[in-house]
Design a protein around this motif. Structure first.
Motif: not given
Length: 195
Positions: A138-139, A141-145
């Motif tokens: 869940e974290m 997804d926000n940090l991937y980009s």
């Protein structure tokens, strides 16, 4: 190494590999530089898979076609012309205004920078895979980009800096040319005003 025409069958086979025919016929600098020009965009595609990938692939295609026909043009030369052919880097064959030459120290000066950037990109890819395993989904997804786009941002910044430096250098060159051209004209016009 003696530069001479060789077996037509092997020339045909090698013509599909950019630079191979030239090296096969003894034009080592010429063939190696063509091969390097083809390999560079390929390497950039593997290092930076998302940034400018289409552009790199287009360059590869153009270089491949150029290399294929260049090989057959060299092969079709008469033995006398082939024997008199000078082995030189491929970019020296083009008639550039300032003659694009590769100074002896240039490779030593700039190759380490290229290798460092390439190495850092590979390390970043390795670290991002480790971070991917540690961070919960869940974290992630926000940090991937953010994590994935850092190499692209660094390359974009480098391209902008190089572009600015090239523009400044050209601007200084043009200003120097205009001051050289304007000075004699001003002296002539001032002389006519005094009379």
């Amino acid at each position: 190494m003696e530069i001479k025409k060789k077996n037509k069958f092997f020339t045909f086979i090698f013509s599909f590999i950019p630079g191979a025919v030239e090296m096969y016929m003894g034009l080592m600098k010429n063939g190696f530089s063509i091969m390097g020009c083809f390999a560079l965009p390929f390497a950039l595609c593997t290092v930076f898979p998302y940034i400018l990938q289409g552009v790199f692939m287009a360059f590869m295609l153009l270089i491949w076609f150029y290399a294929f026909f260049h090989a057959w043009n060299v092969f079709s030369l008469s033995p006398e012309k082939l024997a008199g052919l000078k082995d030189k880097y491929i970019w020296e064959e083009f008639e550039f205004k300032g003659k694009l030459k590769l100074p002896e120290g240039a490779v030593r000066k700039y190759m380490p920078i290229v290798l460092i950037i390439w190495g850092l990109s590979m390390i970043w890819s390795y670290i991002s895979r480790i971070v991917f395993r540690i961070i919960p989904d869940e974290m992630w997804d926000n940090l991937y980009s953010l994590i994935n786009d850092v190499p692209e941002v660094v390359v974009a910044i480098l391209l902008i800096v190089i572009g600015i430096r090239l523009i400044r250098g050209k601007k200084k060159e043009l200003e120097a040319e205009t001051t050289e051209d304007v000075t004699p004209v001003n002296m002539i016009t001032e002389g006519t005003k005094e009379e």
